[in-house]
Write an enzyme that holds these catalytic residues in place. Structure first.
Site, mmCIF file in Angstrom:
data_model
loop_
_atom_site.group_PDB
_atom_site.id
_atom_site.type_symbol
_atom_site.label_atom_id
_atom_site.label_comp_id
_atom_site.label_asym_id
_atom_site.label_seq_id
_atom_site.Cartn_x
_atom_site.Cartn_y
_atom_site.Cartn_z
ATOM 1 N N SER A 143 -17.262 -5.330 -19.398
ATOM 2 C CA SER A 143 -16.601 -4.033 -19.180
ATOM 3 C C SER A 143 -16.321 -3.274 -20.472
ATOM 4 O O SER A 143 -15.345 -2.536 -20.558
ATOM 5 C CB SER A 143 -15.287 -4.242 -18.423
ATOM 6 O OG SER A 143 -14.391 -5.051 -19.171
ATOM 7 N N SER A 191 -17.581 -12.024 -18.851
ATOM 8 C CA SER A 191 -16.261 -11.403 -19.049
ATOM 9 C C SER A 191 -15.736 -10.810 -17.731
ATOM 10 O O SER A 191 -15.448 -11.547 -16.786
ATOM 11 C CB SER A 191 -16.374 -10.350 -20.164
ATOM 12 O OG SER A 191 -15.115 -9.951 -20.630
ATOM 13 N N PHE A 192 -15.604 -9.494 -17.642
ATOM 14 C CA PHE A 192 -15.295 -8.833 -16.376
ATOM 15 C C PHE A 192 -16.265 -9.293 -15.290
ATOM 16 O O PHE A 192 -15.886 -9.550 -14.132
ATOM 17 C CB PHE A 192 -15.383 -7.316 -16.585
ATOM 18 C CG PHE A 192 -15.805 -6.494 -15.391
ATOM 19 C CD1 PHE A 192 -14.881 -6.077 -14.449
ATOM 20 C CD2 PHE A 192 -17.141 -6.114 -15.231
ATOM 21 C CE1 PHE A 192 -15.278 -5.304 -13.357
ATOM 22 C CE2 PHE A 192 -17.537 -5.343 -14.150
ATOM 23 C CZ PHE A 192 -16.596 -4.941 -13.203
ATOM 24 N N ASP A 240 -13.872 -16.289 -29.924
ATOM 25 C CA ASP A 240 -13.742 -15.101 -29.067
ATOM 26 C C ASP A 240 -12.359 -14.480 -29.247
ATOM 27 O O ASP A 240 -11.336 -15.119 -29.009
ATOM 28 C CB ASP A 240 -13.956 -15.507 -27.606
ATOM 29 C CG ASP A 240 -14.154 -14.327 -26.665
ATOM 30 O OD1 ASP A 240 -13.652 -13.234 -26.959
ATOM 31 O OD2 ASP A 240 -14.813 -14.514 -25.625
ATOM 32 N N HIS A 295 -17.365 -12.960 -28.660
ATOM 33 C CA HIS A 295 -17.437 -12.665 -27.233
ATOM 34 C C HIS A 295 -18.868 -12.401 -26.762
ATOM 35 O O HIS A 295 -19.086 -12.128 -25.595
ATOM 36 C CB HIS A 295 -16.554 -11.444 -26.932
ATOM 37 C CG HIS A 295 -16.289 -11.220 -25.478
ATOM 38 N ND1 HIS A 295 -15.772 -12.206 -24.658
ATOM 39 C CD2 HIS A 295 -16.471 -10.133 -24.675
ATOM 40 C CE1 HIS A 295 -15.636 -11.727 -23.425
ATOM 41 N NE2 HIS A 295 -16.061 -10.479 -23.408
#
Length: 288
Positions: A41, A110-111, A231, A259
């Site tokens: 995101s 992630s998202f 991260d 990340h």
């Protein structure tokens, strides 16, 4: 003279009330489900930006599907859309239905990890195996890095600072990449939808993306959990928690990695995912 093709724009697929921009590469062998890649995101993100290194490698052996989730990339932005996990899960299901895909392996970043978790919980029969990379989806205090990502206001200088947060290696944070991602973030409509998704206070959006602990613990799927040790956006503790809660899980932590596991350790990440999915193929062959 023709304008140069934008690699972020792929095929248009009708998903419910809007069209989704979808990358569709490779071909699966009989009985082998495709892989659904779900991006993160960040500002100006798209499926291509997240998965451009992984998609062609995985697509050598199986079909790869990578949509721009609504509100991101080059998928339609309906004026009446509500940006919520229910919306994104429904888009993923509508996409699978539109393409005639009964079941897929799902890789979420992630998202996209939170979305993959929610998809597996709500429609477990549509998912064979899960890969969760730097995943949201469990409760955690928002990091300064994630707060900065979601609070992005477009400028080249700000984008450079965000890339520094995303990547462990400074070698990846080039002026060219910063310019590319900045230009992507200021496409018409991109920042408007992005800023509408995660207004401050942003802890509530972390909480809204979390799936119930009991539902995560009940997941039957074999799950590969991947995280970068350094991260600064999503804490490593998230993946440690997921590895404790998901019964059939394994955890792989990359050192010297932020990340961007799929970019910073691109070859290793693609090989890890390929091996994990090939294991399921082999098991299916034995039982067929």
């Amino acid at each position: 003279m023709n304008a140069p093709h934008n690699p972020e724009i792929a095929r248009s697929v009708r998903t419910g009330a809007f069209n989704s921009n979808v990358h569709d590469l490779g071909a699966s062998k009989p009985g082998q489900p495709p892989v659904l890649f779900i991006h993160g995101s960040g500002p100006g993100v798209s499926a291509w930006a997240n998965w451009r290194l992984a998609m062609p490698v995985i697509a050598q052996d199986r079909r790869v599907i990578a949509p721009d989730m609504v509100g991101f990339g080059h998928t339609d932005r309906p004026s009446n859309i509500t940006y919520h996990m229910d919306t994104w899960v429904q888009q993923a299901l509508d996409l699978l239905d539109a393409l005639g895909i009964e079941q897929a392996d799902v890789v979420g970043n992630s998202f996209g990890g939170a979305l993959s978790l929610a998809l597996a919980i709500r429609a477990p029969q549509r998912v064979r195996r899960l890969v969760l990379m730097g995943s949201v989806g469990v409760p955690f205090p928002i990091t300064p890095g994630l707060d900065a990502v979601w609070g992005y206001e477009p400028s080249l200088a700000t984008m450079k600072k965000l890339l520094d947060i995303f990547a462990f290696s400074r070698a990846l944070v080039t002026d060219e990449l910063a310019e590319l991602r900045y230009q992507a973030s200021i496409h018409p409509g991109f920042q408007e939808s992005f800023s509408a998704m995660f207004p401050a206070p942003r802890q509530r959006w972390v909480d809204a993306m979390a799936s119930p602990e009991a539902a995560i613990r009940a997941l039957p799927h074999e799950t590969l959990i991947v995280h970068g040790r350094e991260d600064r956006v999503i804490p490593l503790q998230n993946s440690l928690t997921l590895s404790q809660w998901i019964p059939h899980s394994q955890l792989h932590v990359f050192g010297h990695c932020g990340h961007w596991t799929q970019i910073e350790h691109a070859a290793r990440f693609a090989q890890l995912v390929a091996n994990f999915l090939e294991e399921a193929d082999a098991q299916a062959d034995k039982t067929s």
